[in-house]
Design an enzyme around this catalytic site. Structure first.
Site, PDB file in Angstrom:
ATOM      1  N   TYR A  75      35.037  34.690  49.736  1.00 49.55           N
ATOM      2  CA  TYR A  75      36.278  35.771  50.485  1.00 49.55           C
ATOM      3  C   TYR A  75      35.480  36.436  51.648  1.00 49.55           C
ATOM      4  O   TYR A  75      36.322  36.677  52.737  1.00 49.55           O
ATOM      5  CB  TYR A  75      36.673  36.621  49.421  1.00 49.55           C
ATOM      6  CG  TYR A  75      37.796  37.620  49.753  1.00 49.55           C
ATOM      7  CD1 TYR A  75      38.870  37.392  49.955  1.00 49.55           C
ATOM      8  CD2 TYR A  75      37.205  38.797  50.516  1.00 49.55           C
ATOM      9  CE1 TYR A  75      39.995  38.092  50.535  1.00 49.55           C
ATOM     10  CE2 TYR A  75      38.044  39.616  51.131  1.00 49.55           C
ATOM     11  CZ  TYR A  75      39.485  39.543  51.065  1.00 49.55           C
ATOM     12  OH  TYR A  75      40.507  40.048  51.729  1.00 49.55           O
ATOM     13  N   ASP A 123      42.510  35.990  47.687  1.00 47.11           N
ATOM     14  CA  ASP A 123      41.782  36.737  46.729  1.00 47.11           C
ATOM     15  C   ASP A 123      43.109  37.176  45.783  1.00 47.11           C
ATOM     16  O   ASP A 123      44.114  36.242  45.954  1.00 47.11           O
ATOM     17  CB  ASP A 123      41.255  38.125  47.191  1.00 47.11           C
ATOM     18  CG  ASP A 123      42.369  39.001  48.044  1.00 47.11           C
ATOM     19  OD1 ASP A 123      43.464  38.378  48.376  1.00 47.11           O
ATOM     20  OD2 ASP A 123      42.105  40.049  48.228  1.00 47.11           O
ATOM     21  N   GLU A 181      34.627  45.464  54.869  1.00 49.06           N
ATOM     22  CA  GLU A 181      34.885  44.476  53.716  1.00 49.06           C
ATOM     23  C   GLU A 181      33.934  44.652  52.339  1.00 49.06           C
ATOM     24  O   GLU A 181      34.525  44.349  51.303  1.00 49.06           O
ATOM     25  CB  GLU A 181      34.226  42.827  54.217  1.00 49.06           C
ATOM     26  CG  GLU A 181      35.329  42.255  55.122  1.00 49.06           C
ATOM     27  CD  GLU A 181      36.851  42.249  54.703  1.00 49.06           C
ATOM     28  OE1 GLU A 181      36.895  42.121  53.493  1.00 49.06           O
ATOM     29  OE2 GLU A 181      37.878  42.485  55.434  1.00 49.06           O
TER      30      GLU A 181
END
Ligand code: SF4
Length: 369
Positions: free
Chosen positions: A121, A139, A40
């Site tokens: 996020y 996003d 991520e």
């Protein structure tokens, strides 16, 4: 009928497609919390294809939180070299240290958001994938899909406003699903089918729910105000002396370039920038006088030359970088000796330091001349 009222059938269509068509990626292979966190961080603002070799190397060198926490920052930065947005690497390093030291490990999105480098996020992605927390990711990819599915025609000032607008719908769609799989399916759909410029509606698993498709111009959604691109010019200096190249090391507390080396800017060396304007690569245009100022060369052999003009884009900035070769005059050497951020690095040892990606490429190109 609204999308939320058809949620179970929408989820079923999306998830069935994802199970068959998702890309095989190393962080999905025998997934772990550590792999999810590293991927991520690496994937923020970066394409999957760029991340793949970095991810493999990272996992080989730093296989878990403990190894990352114990690694020196220089090793972390070297492994990240070329991936850009270096604050991500520093934050990931600090996160591993905080995680290893924490007596109770974080689990919820709110707890993860306490850690360095974690925004809404990333917290939603990590906790939904690793702990089945019902947190939806939103996003640019998800905004694009939701704007098209709903045919939302309003104009958004920017991406942040659009994310805020679609967050409630995104949250509503994740309910009752397997949240990690749902989020990954949305991301996968945005990355491989509902593309920005050329949405693949003919193979889209959720086409029957899509309002924008019926307009015939789904690529016009979401309606975002075009970004204002700002132009910037930077003048850099290539200065060699006794087999060494002059570089500038970012200060340890610098936000963007801490610990990274770059070619110095003309202003770092007290060189007048205005006299460089208008020159073109290959011009025998510039020479330093004994005060370090630039002026027209006296002859081709001693003249300092414009070596290259490079262009790059960072967020909304279009940057033109002009690189000039400068002779190490006595005045310049004196100036350099007084600045501890300026370093002479042996040309043969350039591989051992950490350079930002563009500078690694430029120095490679210019060394090979
Ligand atoms: Fe995107 Fe086309 Fe699918 Fe609509 S039908 S979600 S525009 S790919």
């Amino acid at each position: 009928m609204s999308l939320t009222s058809r949620r179970p059938v929408f989820q079923a269509a999306l998830h069935a497609w994802y199970r068959i068509h998702h890309r095989k990626l190393p962080w999905r292979d025998a997934p772990s919390l550590y792999k999810t966190v590293v991927s991520e961080f690496m994937l923020q603002q970066t394409q999957v294809a760029t991340v793949l070799p970095y991810f493999d190397r990272w996992l080989r060198e730093l296989p878990d939180f403990a190894a990352l926490a114990a690694a020196p920052e220089s090793k972390v930065m070297k492994l990240w070299e070329g991936l850009g947005y270096y604050s991500r690497a520093r934050n990931l390093h600090k996160l591993a240290q905080a995680y290893v030291a924490a007596p109770t490990k974080p689990r919820t999105p709110a707890e993860w958001r306490e850690l360095p480098g974690i925004g809404p996020y990333t917290a939603a992605a990590i906790t939904s994938i690793s702990f089945d927390e019902p947190a939806a990711v939103v996003d640019g990819n998800v905004v694009r899909i939701l704007a098209r599915l709903t045919g939302e025609g309003r104009h958004f000032r920017d991406g942040t406003e659009a994310v805020k607008f679609f967050a409630p719908l995104s949250d509503a769609l994740v309910i009752g699903s397997i949240p990690g799989e749902h989020n990954q399916a949305m991301m996968e759909l945005g990355a491989t089918v509902c593309l920005r410029a050329n949405p693949q509606c003919l193979i889209c698993p959720v086409a029957k729910f899509c309002a924008a498709r019926a307009t015939g111009t789904p690529d016009k959604f979401p309606r975002l105000k075009p970004k204002v691109i700002e132009q910037e010019s930077v003048t850099r200096v290539w200065c060699e002396h006794r087999g060494k190249l002059l570089l500038r090391r970012g200060h340890a507390k610098a936000k963007r370039l801490a610990g990274l080396h770059e070619l110095p800017e003309a202003s770092d060396l007290g060189i007048q920038i205005s006299s460089l304007r208008g020159a073109r690569p290959g011009d025998e245009a510039i020479q330093l006088d004994r005060h370090g100022a630039l002026r027209a060369p006296r002859d081709d052999k001693t003249g300092t030359r414009l070596l290259a003009v490079k262009r790059r884009a960072i967020t909304r900035f279009q940057i033109t970088e002009s690189i000039y070769a400068a002779k190490p005059t006595a005045a310049l050497l004196k100036h350099i000796a007084k600045d501890e951020t300026l370093e002479w690095v042996p040309l043969k040892q350039l591989d051992q330091i950490t350079l930002s990606g563009p500078h690694r490429r430029w120095i490679g190109d210019l060394s090979a001349r």
